[in-house]
Motif scaffolding. Structure first.
Motif, PDB file in Angstrom:
ATOM      1  N   TYR A   1      18.065  -3.643   7.246  1.00 28.55           N
ATOM      2  CA  TYR A   1      18.811  -2.440   6.942  1.00 28.55           C
ATOM      3  C   TYR A   1      18.112  -1.602   5.914  1.00 28.55           C
ATOM      4  O   TYR A   1      17.603  -2.259   4.819  1.00 28.55           O
ATOM      5  CB  TYR A   1      20.184  -2.627   6.684  1.00 28.55           C
ATOM      6  CG  TYR A   1      20.953  -3.057   7.909  1.00 28.55           C
ATOM      7  CD1 TYR A   1      21.941  -2.127   8.672  1.00 28.55           C
ATOM      8  CD2 TYR A   1      21.016  -4.433   8.269  1.00 28.55           C
ATOM      9  CE1 TYR A   1      22.635  -2.683   9.710  1.00 28.55           C
ATOM     10  CE2 TYR A   1      21.594  -4.637   9.552  1.00 28.55           C
ATOM     11  CZ  TYR A   1      22.501  -4.037  10.235  1.00 28.55           C
ATOM     12  OH  TYR A   1      23.204  -4.325  11.318  1.00 28.55           O
TER      13      TYR A   1
ATOM     14  N   GLU B   1      26.253  -9.240  12.440  1.00 22.10           N
ATOM     15  CA  GLU B   1      26.344  -9.566  14.046  1.00 22.10           C
ATOM     16  C   GLU B   1      27.665  -8.710  14.366  1.00 22.10           C
ATOM     17  O   GLU B   1      27.726  -8.052  15.591  1.00 22.10           O
ATOM     18  CB  GLU B   1      26.467 -10.882  14.259  1.00 22.10           C
ATOM     19  CG  GLU B   1      25.176 -11.616  14.387  1.00 22.10           C
ATOM     20  CD  GLU B   1      24.622 -12.157  13.056  1.00 22.10           C
ATOM     21  OE1 GLU B   1      23.530 -12.769  12.927  1.00 22.10           O
ATOM     22  OE2 GLU B   1      25.271 -11.984  11.909  1.00 22.10           O
TER      23      GLU B   1
ATOM     24  N   ASP C   1      17.723   4.612  16.287  1.00 13.38           N
ATOM     25  CA  ASP C   1      18.466   3.272  16.041  1.00 13.38           C
ATOM     26  C   ASP C   1      18.069   2.602  14.649  1.00 13.38           C
ATOM     27  O   ASP C   1      18.344   1.418  14.248  1.00 13.38           O
ATOM     28  CB  ASP C   1      17.723   2.476  17.266  1.00 13.38           C
ATOM     29  CG  ASP C   1      16.150   2.075  16.899  1.00 13.38           C
ATOM     30  OD1 ASP C   1      15.775   3.286  16.334  1.00 13.38           O
ATOM     31  OD2 ASP C   1      15.681   1.225  17.532  1.00 13.38           O
TER      32      ASP C   1
ATOM     33  N   LYS D   1      28.828  -1.619  17.644  1.00 13.90           N
ATOM     34  CA  LYS D   1      28.127  -0.456  17.917  1.00 13.90           C
ATOM     35  C   LYS D   1      27.547  -0.352  19.304  1.00 13.90           C
ATOM     36  O   LYS D   1      27.591   0.428  20.104  1.00 13.90           O
ATOM     37  CB  LYS D   1      26.732  -0.432  17.029  1.00 13.90           C
ATOM     38  CG  LYS D   1      26.837  -0.122  15.573  1.00 13.90           C
ATOM     39  CD  LYS D   1      25.788  -0.458  14.910  1.00 13.90           C
ATOM     40  CE  LYS D   1      24.359   0.238  15.506  1.00 13.90           C
ATOM     41  NZ  LYS D   1      23.246   0.030  14.398  1.00 13.90           N
ATOM     42  N   SER D   2      27.281  -1.842  20.188  1.00 20.97           N
ATOM     43  CA  SER D   2      26.974  -1.722  21.492  1.00 20.97           C
ATOM     44  C   SER D   2      28.081  -1.300  22.379  1.00 20.97           C
ATOM     45  O   SER D   2      27.969  -0.883  23.256  1.00 20.97           O
ATOM     46  CB  SER D   2      26.625  -3.035  21.736  1.00 20.97           C
ATOM     47  OG  SER D   2      27.425  -3.992  21.664  1.00 20.97           O
TER      48      SER D   2
ATOM     49  N   GLU E   1      26.765  -5.138  14.810  1.00 19.38           N
ATOM     50  CA  GLU E   1      25.914  -4.802  15.969  1.00 19.38           C
ATOM     51  C   GLU E   1      26.585  -4.964  17.171  1.00 19.38           C
ATOM     52  O   GLU E   1      26.292  -4.141  18.250  1.00 19.38           O
ATOM     53  CB  GLU E   1      24.876  -5.852  16.045  1.00 19.38           C
ATOM     54  CG  GLU E   1      23.879  -5.336  14.908  1.00 19.38           C
ATOM     55  CD  GLU E   1      23.041  -4.072  15.101  1.00 19.38           C
ATOM     56  OE1 GLU E   1      22.754  -3.626  15.962  1.00 19.38           O
ATOM     57  OE2 GLU E   1      23.224  -3.242  14.012  1.00 19.38           O
TER      58      GLU E   1
ATOM     59  N   LYS F   1      18.913   1.372  11.003  1.00 25.51           N
ATOM     60  CA  LYS F   1      20.113   0.875  10.473  1.00 25.51           C
ATOM     61  C   LYS F   1      20.261   0.914   8.921  1.00 25.51           C
ATOM     62  O   LYS F   1      19.391   0.867   8.316  1.00 25.51           O
ATOM     63  CB  LYS F   1      19.882  -0.678  10.825  1.00 25.51           C
ATOM     64  CG  LYS F   1      19.811  -1.157  12.139  1.00 25.51           C
ATOM     65  CD  LYS F   1      19.672  -2.598  12.312  1.00 25.51           C
ATOM     66  CE  LYS F   1      19.658  -2.838  13.703  1.00 25.51           C
ATOM     67  NZ  LYS F   1      19.535  -4.433  14.105  1.00 25.51           N
TER      68      LYS F   1
ATOM     69  N   SER G   1      25.714 -11.717  17.873  1.00 21.07           N
ATOM     70  CA  SER G   1      26.442 -10.739  18.146  1.00 21.07           C
ATOM     71  C   SER G   1      26.611 -10.795  19.587  1.00 21.07           C
ATOM     72  O   SER G   1      27.440  -9.969  19.980  1.00 21.07           O
ATOM     73  CB  SER G   1      25.346  -9.548  17.934  1.00 21.07           C
ATOM     74  OG  SER G   1      23.869  -9.725  18.448  1.00 21.07           O
TER      75      SER G   1
END
Length: 449
Positions: free
Chosen positions: A75, A173, A44, A179-180, A176, A46, A347
């Motif tokens: 990050y 945001e 995970d 990505k989800s 992210e 970044k 996000s």
């Protein structure tokens, strides 16, 4: 007196030695530059990758924009920079900029700059002032290869910025949230903050408003229709400009691009072609490029190499080119016709909007009837009294479909705002400021709406 002087000298020398011993044993401020083979091997992690070359003023502003964005300190940062003909002047200048940013941020106890910073160089033999498309492609892929091969072996996705962009506060945001979604929908392999599907409003059709030239026309009606927290799922079909200014890429695509570029690079080296790159159709290229985009551009190659896959697009653009001056060039307000979104969206507040198949629309059909037509980079000046043609201003123009089809300044400004320039440049013909600016193309086709 001599004894006193010697005693003082000895004492000062001892004091100097003691101070340096204490200083050397004190903990030093850790540098943000990393040289380890692996910085983080978690799934995970970044990471941001910035492609750079010689635009150091733009890069400095880009970095400020990233630092100002929410959550940027979570990050790791990797910078991949083309170095042309072993000239390290801009490479060294970039490091000076980085060190200055680190110094400025050292007193900020509330926010760390980045988890780490890594700066690498990629070799280029281009003699052109700003390189060429092949070496830009190489810089991108080498940056990816170093990132996943040496620093973050289990990285699942990577955020990429070009060196001349500024971003919105909530860009991370957006990424992210994307990505989800990508974790559950395996058909989605990319996310981009800049593309031409700006809205789904029935009175606004991106297929119409997208100009033949790259930039679109700023339109107040269109601006009012943007939805900052909406995401669009889009199919790559080669009919859409997938902008690689600020984007996210899945690990599977990274691995494939590395394999692809190995083939491309081997062809270039075997054919001694590094200085012969010609980014035009029907010129010599490796078969892998000819079968896809027939070009050297990494962005166009992405669109066609991975045709049929999906990407998530931000319905409200979250990046712009760094503002520059001049007619028809990018600025905060008119790049791609829309400003950077500055409304902070968390996000978990994003929602999915319409899904687009990316198939050919009305604009694609119109282009078939005008296969060789392109808005010329000019606005004409005429004397209003005599109707005499006085001259031409060099201005980037785009096709505007809101009303009659016209080639108008890409900046979105009214053509009439160029009247003073006509009168200034062609004063003898214009005679007492009688000139006005005219669009070079006009067709009345209201049925397009």
């Amino acid at each position: 007196m001599n004894i006193i002087f010697k005693t003082i000298t000895v004492l000062l020398l001892l004091l100097f030695i003691i101070i340096n011993i204490v200083k050397s044993s004190s903990p030093q401020t850790p540098t943000l530059f990393k040289n380890e083979e692996i910085i983080d091997n978690s799934n995970d992690v970044k990471v941001i990758l910035i492609m750079t070359f010689k635009r150091m003023n733009d890069f400095s502003k880009c970095l400020d924009s990233i630092i100002s964005a929410n959550h940027s300190s979570e990050y790791h940062l990797v910078l991949t920079q083309s170095v042309s003909m072993n000239d390290y002047k801009d490479y060294n200048l970039l490091e000076e900029i980085l060190n200055e940013k680190i110094k400025q941020n050292s007193n900020n106890k509330e926010k760390k700059l980045f988890k780490s910073i890594t700066h690498i160089d990629t070799e280029s033999s281009s003699k052109q002032p700003y390189g060429n498309a092949y070496f830009a492609f190489k810089n991108l892929v080498y940056g990816m290869k170093y990132t996943v091969g040496k620093l973050f072996p289990n990285l699942q996705s990577l955020i990429i910025f070009e060196e001349d962009v500024e971003i919105s506060k909530d860009v991370f945001e957006f990424f992210e949230s994307s990505k989800s979604i990508m974790k559950t929908d395996k058909s989605i392999k990319f996310a981009t903050t800049a593309f031409f599907l700006h809205t789904t409003h029935p009175q606004y059709n991106w297929l119409l408003d997208k100009p033949i030239k790259r930039k679109s026309i700023r339109n107040e009606n269109s601006l009012s229709l943007l939805i900052p927290n909406q995401l669009n799922k889009v199919t790559l079909n080669g009919e859409i400009e997938f902008k690689v200014l600020s984007w996210l890429i899945d690990r599977s695509i990274i691995d494939q691009l590395i394999l692809d570029f190995n083939i491309i690079e081997n062809w270039v080296i075997e054919n001694n072609f590094e200085d012969k790159i010609e980014n035009k159709p029907n010129t010599s290229k490796p078969e892998l490029l000819i079968n896809n985009c027939d070009c050297w551009n990494h962005d166009r190659y992405l669109e066609l190499r991975f045709k049929g896959l999906k990407f998530i697009g931000s319905q409200s653009p979250r990046c712009n080119h760094i503002p520059v001056g001049g007619f028809g060039l990018s600025s905060v307000l008119d790049d791609y016709g829309f400003p950077v979104n500055q409304q902070y969206i968390k996000s978990d507040s994003f929602v999915m909007g319409t899904e687009f198949n990316g198939e050919k629309g009305i604009w694609g059909i119109v282009k078939e009837f005008l296969p060789k037509f392109e808005c010329p980079s000019k606005i004409n000046c005429y004397n209003n009294v005599t109707n005499q043609y006085c001259g031409t201003l060099k201005v980037s123009t785009c096709l505007n479909v809101w009303g009659p089809l016209q080639c108008v300044p890409c900046s979105g400004r009214q053509t009439s705002t160029l009247d003073p320039q006509c009168n200034l440049d062609f004063s003898s013909c214009c005679d007492k400021d009688n000139c006005s600016a005219h669009n070079p193309f006009f067709i009345s086709m209201p049925s397009l709406h």
